[in-house]
Design an enzyme around this catalytic site. Sequence first.
Site, PDB file in Angstrom:
ATOM      1  N   ASP A 197      -5.143  -1.864  -2.781  1.00 30.94           N
ATOM      2  CA  ASP A 197      -4.671  -0.522  -2.488  1.00 30.94           C
ATOM      3  C   ASP A 197      -4.228   0.095  -3.815  1.00 30.94           C
ATOM      4  O   ASP A 197      -3.154  -0.211  -4.322  1.00 30.94           O
ATOM      5  CB  ASP A 197      -3.496  -0.614  -1.505  1.00 30.94           C
ATOM      6  CG  ASP A 197      -2.851   0.740  -1.234  1.00 30.94           C
ATOM      7  OD1 ASP A 197      -3.300   1.740  -1.824  1.00 30.94           O
ATOM      8  OD2 ASP A 197      -1.889   0.775  -0.426  1.00 30.94           O
ATOM      9  N   LYS A 245      -2.341  11.546  -4.807  1.00 28.75           N
ATOM     10  CA  LYS A 245      -1.534  11.287  -6.006  1.00 28.75           C
ATOM     11  C   LYS A 245      -2.347  11.590  -7.267  1.00 28.75           C
ATOM     12  O   LYS A 245      -2.065  12.550  -7.970  1.00 28.75           O
ATOM     13  CB  LYS A 245      -1.021   9.857  -6.003  1.00 28.75           C
ATOM     14  CG  LYS A 245      -0.144   9.595  -4.757  1.00 28.75           C
ATOM     15  CD  LYS A 245      -0.127   8.165  -4.392  1.00 28.75           C
ATOM     16  CE  LYS A 245       0.305   7.897  -2.971  1.00 28.75           C
ATOM     17  NZ  LYS A 245       1.551   8.511  -2.543  1.00 28.75           N
ATOM     18  N   TRP A 291       4.668  -0.827   0.537  1.00 29.37           N
ATOM     19  CA  TRP A 291       3.346  -0.463   1.043  1.00 29.37           C
ATOM     20  C   TRP A 291       2.494  -1.677   1.387  1.00 29.37           C
ATOM     21  O   TRP A 291       1.762  -1.679   2.370  1.00 29.37           O
ATOM     22  CB  TRP A 291       2.625   0.476   0.079  1.00 29.37           C
ATOM     23  CG  TRP A 291       3.166   1.872   0.219  1.00 29.37           C
ATOM     24  CD1 TRP A 291       3.864   2.576  -0.717  1.00 29.37           C
ATOM     25  CD2 TRP A 291       3.111   2.718   1.384  1.00 29.37           C
ATOM     26  NE1 TRP A 291       4.238   3.810  -0.215  1.00 29.37           N
ATOM     27  CE2 TRP A 291       3.788   3.916   1.072  1.00 29.37           C
ATOM     28  CE3 TRP A 291       2.558   2.575   2.659  1.00 29.37           C
ATOM     29  CZ2 TRP A 291       3.922   4.960   1.990  1.00 29.37           C
ATOM     30  CZ3 TRP A 291       2.695   3.618   3.570  1.00 29.37           C
ATOM     31  CH2 TRP A 291       3.370   4.789   3.234  1.00 29.37           C
TER      32      TRP A 291
END
Length: 358
Positions: free
Chosen positions: A170, A194, A99
């Site tokens: 992040d 999430k 990511w």
Amino acid sequence: TYNFCAGPAMLPVDVMQQAQQEFINWHGQGCSVMEVSHRSKPFIKLAAEAEQDLRDLLAIPANYKVLFMHGGGRGQFSAVPLNLMQAGKSADYIISGAWSLAAVEEAQKFGQVNAQDIRIRTAEQLRGLVNTSNWQLNENAAYVHCCPNETVDGLEFTDLPVTSVPIVADLSSTILSRPIDVSRYGVIYAGAQKNIGPSGLTLAIVREDLLPAKNAAIPAVLDYRLAAENDSMFNTPPTYAWYLAGLVFKWLKQQGGIAAMAERNQLKANTLYQYIDQSGFYRNDVDPTYRSWMNVPFFLADEKLNDLFVSQAEQHGLLALKGHRIVGGMRASIYNAMPLEGVQTLVSFMREFERVNG
Ligand code: PLP
């Protein structure tokens, strides 16, 4: 069933039940919350309460704006450079997995990026990371971007570098899973799907002095200043997702807050890693220092059994265990909403699968 999907992920059962009860007639409004104007008094109250609950949970200092945005994690991959790369300034990007690498690729469209790869690999999987104290940081950068929990690779680091440059993180797959010191960050962002709520909502927590200049050439829906000045309602926000996030924040408070969640999350992760480590049939190659509490990838010694494992797990009500296509094998995502019993049920299934097929 227990849903081990990396995202969209399972939500707390209590939250889902409350949402179901209120689905058609929200707070006596005679309609669903998703049918109510975001400008209406009841929704504005809901929105403010959700923000306050999040501020309480994370002890967010007063000089940070909490923004409820659109566009997901990838939206923020663009929003961050667009808002923070002042003219002529470069940004440092730390690559710790899939990511953070994707964040680099997006930021490069907007300005000069100095990327630093800190991954330590084995043939199949990432094994560890270069320690934060050994990161090479440029003190003139506009910011340093990192991803402390890599959802795909199952690596997590908790220490931040010491630097005068704003740290942008992040936290999509780790926010609210353990306490953090918000004042150490310039910007925190997270896709909701999430640990927060449904996809479509994205949180950005932005230190006030980092808001861009007025009328900066930034797409309006990604502009932190516009979002802050309009209480995240410059355009129609993802109202239903905001409502569910609000219910999740209240649920987290009822559970004892983030410190209580951290204790539970550590126990869940230890339960699973300990079982994997003592088994010759399953393995996880990540250095224990960097093992994620939220995303646990693991491999079967005999990869030919992968499909059988996944299908039998499903028959036992254990969903979405197939690993990410980049890494292969299996992955159990065990976010806040996953109870300890879910992990224990998974371990029992793994033990039985090993007994029969090992
Ligand atoms: N960052 C992290 C750490 C993620 O796990 C994900 C998605 O799983 C993303 C970014 C991308 O999020 P989105 O799909 O909301 O754009």
